[in-house]
Write an enzyme that holds these catalytic residues in place. Structure first.
Site, PDB file in Angstrom:
ATOM      1  N   CYS A 123       0.833  -1.203   0.000  1.00 16.03           N
ATOM      2  CA  CYS A 123       0.000   0.000   0.000  1.00 16.03           C
ATOM      3  C   CYS A 123       0.871   1.259   0.000  1.00 16.03           C
ATOM      4  O   CYS A 123       1.458   1.590  -1.027  1.00 16.03           O
ATOM      5  CB  CYS A 123      -0.985  -0.025   1.161  1.00 16.03           C
ATOM      6  SG  CYS A 123      -2.329   1.186   0.946  1.00 16.03           S
ATOM      7  N   HIS A 224      -3.955  -4.630   0.439  1.00 20.68           N
ATOM      8  CA  HIS A 224      -3.487  -5.072   1.764  1.00 20.68           C
ATOM      9  C   HIS A 224      -3.571  -6.598   1.899  1.00 20.68           C
ATOM     10  O   HIS A 224      -4.507  -7.128   2.508  1.00 20.68           O
ATOM     11  CB  HIS A 224      -4.313  -4.403   2.865  1.00 20.68           C
ATOM     12  CG  HIS A 224      -3.881  -3.020   3.194  1.00 20.68           C
ATOM     13  ND1 HIS A 224      -2.804  -2.756   4.024  1.00 20.68           N
ATOM     14  CD2 HIS A 224      -4.345  -1.818   2.781  1.00 20.68           C
ATOM     15  CE1 HIS A 224      -2.644  -1.447   4.127  1.00 20.68           C
ATOM     16  NE2 HIS A 224      -3.566  -0.857   3.371  1.00 20.68           N
ATOM     17  N   GLU A 226      -1.955  -8.524   3.839  1.00 22.91           N
ATOM     18  CA  GLU A 226      -1.843  -8.982   5.231  1.00 22.91           C
ATOM     19  C   GLU A 226      -3.213  -9.107   5.887  1.00 22.91           C
ATOM     20  O   GLU A 226      -3.364  -9.819   6.894  1.00 22.91           O
ATOM     21  CB  GLU A 226      -0.937  -8.038   6.028  1.00 22.91           C
ATOM     22  CG  GLU A 226      -1.572  -6.760   6.522  1.00 22.91           C
ATOM     23  CD  GLU A 226      -1.758  -5.702   5.434  1.00 22.91           C
ATOM     24  OE1 GLU A 226      -2.326  -4.630   5.738  1.00 22.91           O
ATOM     25  OE2 GLU A 226      -1.330  -5.934   4.278  1.00 22.91           O
TER      26      GLU A 226
END
Length: 273
Positions: A123, A224, A226
């Site tokens: 990001c 994102h 994660e």
């Protein structure tokens, strides 16, 4: 026969790759305390650990890029906007930045690229990667794309982006022809820096991934991963590359090769022509 004072290296357990992560540096809370702290969302460190790596946090204080000599990979995490002075633009009214963190992240990014260290930029990290190499950013996507509100639907609320990847890219090797992921951003890459290629886009044209054209493994993603707990392919792929990087670097030198020579390296992770 192996003496009691030696150890068969072939039977020794493989070391977990050490992965440096950049951090926030701002107000935080723990127990009875509320003060400035170095902060990393747990999803990043959990993603590294679950994929087989050892997370090492690098707060933006006392920046020393030589610490990367001890690391096997670097993750530049998400966060606030990159200050526009780093890419020669005037500040948009919606831009919020932390220049000291920008300096830290840009320095680490450039050092990782110089060393050929595996680099995963997420990001804000992808935006840092582009700016570090001379690229620019769109400071507020809704100004140029009315549908861009979907990328940041509300404070603390992730959007979801679907994107297609470029055949033969690292992104495609790990995710296939298309994928989707949580996202949270109001800025995006504009002019792509020399040395980077776009390897994933959303349907509206928003750049979702960039990679270097060199052999060293670098991937920047606007989304994102994660936060996508059910899809760890990018983290697993990155940790695998970091592990192989460490094994090649730490391998005994061949005494028959001349000074300055490098061992042959398999580059499954490189971009195909």
């Amino acid at each position: 026969m192996v003496s009691s004072g030696s150890r068969d290296s072939s039977s020794a357990p493989r070391r977990r790759p050490r992965i440096a992560l950049t951090t926030y540096y701002q107000e935080g809370s723990w127990g009875d305390w509320n003060s400035v702290a170095a902060i990393v969302p747990g999803s990043y460190v959990e993603g590294v650990a679950a994929a087989g790596g050892t997370p090492v946090l690098l707060p933006p204080v006392g920046t020393d890029t030589s610490v990367l000599e001890l690391m096997d990979g670097l993750i530049v995490i998400g966060g606030v906007d990159v200050d526009p002075r780093f890419y020669g633009a005037d500040r948009h009214e919606r831009t919020s930045s932390q220049p000291s963190r920008d300096e830290h992240d840009i320095a680490l990014t450039r050092a990782a690229l110089e060393r050929g260290l595996p680099l995963f930029a997420i990001c804000r990290g992808a935006q840092i990667l582009n700016v570090a190499l001379g690229g620019t950013l769109i400071q507020h996507l809704p100004d140029v794309n009315p549908d861009a509100e979907q990328y940041q639907p509300g404070p603390g609320l992730y959007g979801r982006v679907q994107f297609t990847t470029e055949p033969g890219s690292r992104c495609a090797q790990l995710l296939g022809a298309s994928a989707q992921s949580p996202c949270y951003h109001h800025q995006a890459l504009d002019e792509v820096a020399e040395g980077l290629v776009v390897t994933a886009r959303a349907a509206d044209g928003t750049i979702e991934a960039v990679e270097t054209t060199t052999e060293a493994w670098t991937l920047g993603v606007q989304f994102h991963p994660e936060e996508n707990r059910k899809d760890a392919r990018l983290f697993e792929g990155f940790i695998d590359v970091a592990r192989r990087f460490a094994e090649r670097r730490d391998a005994p030198q061949d005494p028959h090769r001349g000074p300055g020579a490098h061992p042959d390296q398999h580059r499954e992770d490189a971009l195909h022509p």
